[in-house]
Design a protein around this motif. Structure first.
Motif, short mmCIF file in Angstrom:
data_model
loop_
_atom_site.label_atom_id
_atom_site.label_comp_id
_atom_site.label_asym_id
_atom_site.label_seq_id
_atom_site.Cartn_x
_atom_site.Cartn_y
_atom_site.Cartn_z
N PHE A 15 -56.05 48.64 -52.32
CA PHE A 15 -55.51 47.94 -53.48
C PHE A 15 -56.50 46.90 -53.98
CE2 PHE A 15 -52.83 45.01 -55.82
CZ PHE A 15 -52.00 45.87 -56.52
N GLY A 16 -57.10 46.17 -53.07
CA GLY A 16 -58.10 45.18 -53.47
C GLY A 16 -59.30 45.81 -54.15
N THR A 17 -59.71 46.97 -53.64
CA THR A 17 -60.85 47.66 -54.24
C THR A 17 -60.52 48.18 -55.63
OG1 THR A 17 -61.64 48.34 -52.07
CG2 THR A 17 -62.44 49.59 -53.96
N ILE A 18 -59.40 48.88 -55.75
CA ILE A 18 -59.07 49.54 -57.02
C ILE A 18 -58.56 48.54 -58.06
CG2 ILE A 18 -57.53 51.23 -58.10
CD1 ILE A 18 -57.68 52.77 -55.39
N VAL A 19 -57.53 47.80 -57.71
CA VAL A 19 -56.93 46.90 -58.69
C VAL A 19 -57.73 45.61 -58.83
CG1 VAL A 19 -54.85 45.59 -59.27
CG2 VAL A 19 -54.65 47.89 -58.34
N GLY A 23 -59.84 46.81 -61.75
CA GLY A 23 -59.06 46.19 -62.82
C GLY A 23 -59.65 44.87 -63.28
N GLY A 24 -60.13 44.08 -62.34
CA GLY A 24 -60.75 42.81 -62.70
C GLY A 24 -62.03 43.01 -63.51
N THR A 25 -62.81 44.02 -63.15
CA THR A 25 -64.03 44.31 -63.90
C THR A 25 -63.69 44.77 -65.32
OG1 THR A 25 -65.21 44.90 -61.88
CG2 THR A 25 -66.10 45.75 -63.96
N LEU A 26 -62.71 45.66 -65.44
CA LEU A 26 -62.31 46.13 -66.78
C LEU A 26 -61.76 44.98 -67.62
CD1 LEU A 26 -60.62 49.55 -65.97
CD2 LEU A 26 -62.83 49.15 -67.07
N PHE A 52 -52.92 43.54 -74.44
CA PHE A 52 -51.49 43.78 -74.28
C PHE A 52 -51.25 44.77 -73.13
CE2 PHE A 52 -47.41 45.72 -75.49
CZ PHE A 52 -46.63 44.58 -75.50
N LEU A 53 -52.10 45.77 -73.01
CA LEU A 53 -51.97 46.74 -71.92
C LEU A 53 -52.13 46.06 -70.56
CD1 LEU A 53 -51.73 49.73 -71.03
CD2 LEU A 53 -54.22 49.80 -71.11
N PHE A 54 -53.13 45.20 -70.42
CA PHE A 54 -53.31 44.47 -69.16
C PHE A 54 -52.12 43.54 -68.89
CE2 PHE A 54 -57.87 45.58 -69.09
CZ PHE A 54 -57.97 45.91 -67.75
#
Length: 119
Positions: A15-19, A23-26, A52-54
């Motif tokens: 979860f830390g890797t993906i989200v 997610g943090g990079t995006l 808005f999506l985030f």
């Protein structure tokens, strides 16, 4: 307590890797694009839609974290949902009005420049 949803250690790593990482990079890239494009008045739909999506994803993560917390899941399961959800929802939700204002100012500058050129 219900059965564990996931192994807390494995879940935390993935979860830390993906989200967290992905997610943090995006989200950071979207913020950088916003800083470049919004003063120019470009990409309004893409930028505001992404923010808005985030924001919505953050709210969904918070809801999932609260369900996990109230179902008695261990800290290693509910905390990553709540942490990432609050960060996504608060950061993006708070910036949406600011970004809208930037786009309004860019539009006003465009209209003023057009009136100077014509008149």
């Amino acid at each position: 307590m219900d059965a564990l949803w996931f192994d807390p250690n494995t879940f935390g790593a993935w979860f830390g890797t993906i989200v967290g990482g992905g997610g943090g990079t995006l989200c950071g890239l979207l913020g950088a694009l916003c800083g470049i494009l919004s003063p120019q008045g470009k990409g309004r739909r893409f930028i505001l839609g992404g923010m808005f999506l985030f924001f919505i994803v953050g709210l969904l993560l918070v809801a999932t974290g609260l369900v996990a917390l109230f179902n008695g899941q261990p800290y290693g399961i509910w905390y990553p949902f709540l942490l990432s959800g609050f960060v996504f929802a608060i950061v993006n939700g708070a910036l949406i009005p600011v970004i809208r204002k930037n786009y309004e100012e860019a539009e006003n500058r465009r209209i003023a420049a057009k009136s100077i050129r014509v008149g």
